[in-house]
Design an enzyme around this catalytic site. Structure first.
Site, PDB file in Angstrom:
ATOM      1  N   ARG A 227     -19.768   7.926  -7.791  1.00 36.21           N
ATOM      2  CA  ARG A 227     -20.627   8.567  -7.860  1.00 36.21           C
ATOM      3  C   ARG A 227     -21.806   9.308  -9.096  1.00 36.21           C
ATOM      4  O   ARG A 227     -22.380   9.067  -9.448  1.00 36.21           O
ATOM      5  CB  ARG A 227     -20.246   9.368  -7.310  1.00 36.21           C
ATOM      6  CG  ARG A 227     -20.419   9.244  -5.097  1.00 36.21           C
ATOM      7  CD  ARG A 227     -20.417   9.741  -4.568  1.00 36.21           C
ATOM      8  NE  ARG A 227     -18.868  10.293  -5.043  1.00 36.21           N
ATOM      9  CZ  ARG A 227     -17.947  11.401  -4.128  1.00 36.21           C
ATOM     10  NH1 ARG A 227     -18.437  11.860  -2.689  1.00 36.21           N
ATOM     11  NH2 ARG A 227     -16.884  11.496  -4.100  1.00 36.21           N
TER      12      ARG A 227
ATOM     13  N   ARG B 208      -7.492   4.210 -14.969  1.00 35.49           N
ATOM     14  CA  ARG B 208      -6.706   3.290 -15.661  1.00 35.49           C
ATOM     15  C   ARG B 208      -7.801   2.149 -16.264  1.00 35.49           C
ATOM     16  O   ARG B 208      -8.357   1.344 -15.599  1.00 35.49           O
ATOM     17  CB  ARG B 208      -5.817   2.585 -14.271  1.00 35.49           C
ATOM     18  CG  ARG B 208      -5.026   3.744 -13.865  1.00 35.49           C
ATOM     19  CD  ARG B 208      -3.919   2.661 -12.250  1.00 35.49           C
ATOM     20  NE  ARG B 208      -3.116   4.060 -12.696  1.00 35.49           N
ATOM     21  CZ  ARG B 208      -3.112   4.118 -10.465  1.00 35.49           C
ATOM     22  NH1 ARG B 208      -3.946   2.787  -9.761  1.00 35.49           N
ATOM     23  NH2 ARG B 208      -2.901   4.985 -10.201  1.00 35.49           N
TER      24      ARG B 208
ATOM     25  N   GLU C 219      -4.895   3.234   5.830  1.00 39.74           N
ATOM     26  CA  GLU C 219      -3.718   2.949   6.264  1.00 39.74           C
ATOM     27  C   GLU C 219      -2.630   3.639   6.494  1.00 39.74           C
ATOM     28  O   GLU C 219      -1.954   3.156   6.737  1.00 39.74           O
ATOM     29  CB  GLU C 219      -3.120   3.579   4.103  1.00 39.74           C
ATOM     30  CG  GLU C 219      -3.742   2.922   3.443  1.00 39.74           C
ATOM     31  CD  GLU C 219      -4.176   2.573   1.426  1.00 39.74           C
ATOM     32  OE1 GLU C 219      -2.896   2.357   1.336  1.00 39.74           O
ATOM     33  OE2 GLU C 219      -5.058   4.032   1.749  1.00 39.74           O
TER      34      GLU C 219
ATOM     35  N   ARG D  10       5.043   6.361   4.974  1.00 38.55           N
ATOM     36  CA  ARG D  10       4.261   5.900   3.428  1.00 38.55           C
ATOM     37  C   ARG D  10       5.289   5.747   2.668  1.00 38.55           C
ATOM     38  O   ARG D  10       5.516   6.882   1.564  1.00 38.55           O
ATOM     39  CB  ARG D  10       2.869   6.409   3.169  1.00 38.55           C
ATOM     40  CG  ARG D  10       2.666   5.618   2.066  1.00 38.55           C
ATOM     41  CD  ARG D  10       1.270   5.916   0.898  1.00 38.55           C
ATOM     42  NE  ARG D  10       1.176   4.990  -0.092  1.00 38.55           N
ATOM     43  CZ  ARG D  10       0.778   5.370  -0.923  1.00 38.55           C
ATOM     44  NH1 ARG D  10       0.175   6.883  -0.886  1.00 38.55           N
ATOM     45  NH2 ARG D  10      -0.016   4.326  -2.028  1.00 38.55           N
TER      46      ARG D  10
ATOM     47  N   ASN E 176       2.596  11.036   4.435  1.00 37.20           N
ATOM     48  CA  ASN E 176       2.318  10.259   2.988  1.00 37.20           C
ATOM     49  C   ASN E 176       2.717  11.816   1.953  1.00 37.20           C
ATOM     50  O   ASN E 176       2.051  12.808   1.810  1.00 37.20           O
ATOM     51  CB  ASN E 176       1.272  10.722   2.949  1.00 37.20           C
ATOM     52  CG  ASN E 176       1.170   9.446   1.732  1.00 37.20           C
ATOM     53  OD1 ASN E 176       1.586   9.317   0.738  1.00 37.20           O
ATOM     54  ND2 ASN E 176      -0.616   8.669   1.475  1.00 37.20           N
TER      55      ASN E 176
ATOM     56  N   HIS F 177      -1.223  -1.294  -2.801  1.00 39.06           N
ATOM     57  CA  HIS F 177      -1.989  -1.126  -1.349  1.00 39.06           C
ATOM     58  C   HIS F 177      -2.445  -2.377  -0.436  1.00 39.06           C
ATOM     59  O   HIS F 177      -3.349  -2.545   0.229  1.00 39.06           O
ATOM     60  CB  HIS F 177      -3.945  -1.287  -2.499  1.00 39.06           C
ATOM     61  CG  HIS F 177      -4.385  -0.411  -3.538  1.00 39.06           C
ATOM     62  ND1 HIS F 177      -4.846  -0.391  -3.509  1.00 39.06           N
ATOM     63  CD2 HIS F 177      -4.081   0.479  -2.890  1.00 39.06           C
ATOM     64  CE1 HIS F 177      -5.697  -0.028  -4.440  1.00 39.06           C
ATOM     65  NE2 HIS F 177      -4.753   1.196  -3.908  1.00 39.06           N
TER      66      HIS F 177
END
Ligand code: AMP
Length: 421
Positions: free
Chosen positions: A292, A248, A393, A98, A7, A187
């Site tokens: 968190r 975002r 993934e 990927r 990836n 995704h």
């Protein structure tokens, strides 16, 4: 077979070596032999890290200037007698890559050849921040490992089954035909993996299930997976649309963009950075993009952190309702990603008071959901199951590599989902 999964990002190469086969996929028994990353590529203190189960993590700091050199280092460490997991490089039988954007060209994972590489190049315009790095890694890996098949697995392919009513924007149609502006979704490997695992957990065929999958990490997206097919998803032409994310903004009145350009002293590039990097949890809370820290700040009474949390959960909740309506029913809601897997608070806040919908969380099961395990957190016997499924993934990429080579890779394209030309 041993599959190397790569990836490649702008300054990183993440990798895994996965032992898998069609039989191991069937038994959900594939094994991750090693995982790691090369980070800070292009700098004098690039860092290679390698994690092998039951061994002390290994790190190397060295100047690694580009992706080819990074992949060379990865191959070298994998065969290192002390730290590695391979006797020699020839043990790698295939490489899975990927690739973020496959446009409308790829509705499946594919064996890479020069024609496929050229088609991925054509998709660069759609993902200028990702595809060039994916391609750079692909080209380098093909030249370093020329004797093995290379398979490209696209983030967008799973969503190619969406119908035009879900992917065409209400813009002049020429923007779709001329510029390929439409919803693609991302995704896809994660939504696909967790929907299949949800069906497995429920011991029901996926062909009978309507599942809403929630991938909640730093980037967040949801998908409506209707009997195994993605029929809608919250990310759009780019990953900016949909849920509130770490940095975002997600869904937005498009008129805000020209308005801010006119009213604030910002350039287009600054505005783009504002929407992608300074918004979301970070922008609303002013605390952090990390869930968190948002949860901790809210617990100590920080009102903006609590507001960010509320917006985050409220949007997920709205999409659950919308996608249930889109599919004409709902059998399961699945949570995955760093937040989805690890935050009982987010799952509980999102789904609170949705018993009218057939969703009832089991408070204890939700609070005590074991990390890294596939579990149900809904009350036994409720109409809609709620599942927590760790995403993987890289495993999807390794599995697709085996499937493509075994000639059993399905296409996600569905007849009748072409838009008029
Ligand atoms: P990912 O991009 O999938 O690695 O997810 C990153 C996000 O998961 C960050 O916002 C983390 O704060 C969040 N996360 C990880 N562990 C927890 C946790 N125990 N509780 C809440 N959020 C978490």
């Amino acid at each position: 077979m041993k599959v190397l999964v790569l990836n490649c990002g702008s300054s990183s190469v993440k990798f895994q070596v996965i032992e898998t086969s069609l039989e191991m996929i069937e038994a959900n028994a594939d094994l991750t032999l090693a995982r790691g990353a090369v980070e800070k590529i292009g700098l004098s203190d690039s860092r290679l890290s390698l994690d092998v189960p039951d061994r002390k993590p290994h790190q190397e700091i060295a100047e690694i200037l580009e992706h080819r050199a990074a992949i060379e280092r990865v191959l070298k460490v994998l065969v290192n007698p002390e730290h590695g997991v391979l006797g020699n490089v020839a043990e790698i039988e295939a490489v899975g890559h990927r690739v973020v954007h496959g446009g409308e060209k790829f509705a499946s994972s594919v064996l890479v050849n020069p024609e496929v590489e050229a088609m991925i190049e054509e998709c660069v315009v759609l993902a200028p921040l990702h595809n060039p790095h994916n391609l750079r890694g692909l080209t380098a890996a093909r030249s370093l490992l020329p004797g093995v098949p290379h398979i490209a697995v696209f983030d967008t392919a799973f969503h190619q089954s969406m119908p035009p009513k879900a992917f065409v924007y209400g813009l002049p149609y020429e923007l779709y035909t001329r510029q390929a502006i439409r919803r693609y979704g991302f995704h896809g490997t994660s939504h696909r993996f967790v929907s299949i695992r949800t069906a497995n957990l429920l011991r029901r065929p996926i062909e009978d299930l309507r599942i809403v999958t929630c991938h909640l990490g730093n980037g967040c997206s949801m998908a409506a997976v209707d009997r195994g097919h993605s029929v809608d998803t919250s990310m759009g032409f780019t990953p900016l649309e949909g849920l509130l994310m770490g940095t975002r903004c997600g869904d937005l009145d498009a008129a805000i963009v020209p308005w801010v350009l006119a009213m604030e002293e910002v350039t287009l590039a600054q505005l783009n950075a504002m929407l992608n990097k300074h918004s979301g949890l970070y922008g609303v809370s002013g605390v952090s993009s990390d869930m968190r820290e948002i949860e901790a700040a809210c617990a100590t009474g920080n009102k903006r952190a609590c507001l960010a949390l509320d917006i985050f959960c409220y949007r997920i909740r709205k999409y659950v309702g919308a996608y249930a309506a889109a599919m004409g029913g709902l059998d399961a809601v699945t949570f995955t990603g760093g937040i989805g897997e690890n935050s009982p608070l987010i799952r509980a806040t999102t789904l609170a008071g949705m018993d009218f919908f057939g969703i009832e969380l089991d408070e204890d099961a939700n609070r005590n959901a074991p990390r890294g395990k596939e579990v149900l957190v809904s009350r036994p016997g409720t109409r809609v199951a709620v599942a927590v499924i760790p995403t993987n993934e890289e495993r999807v990429i390794a599995r697709d590599t085996v499937r493509v080579l075994g000639g059993v890779m399905p296409s996600f394209a569905v007849a009748g989902t072409d838009a008029p030309r």
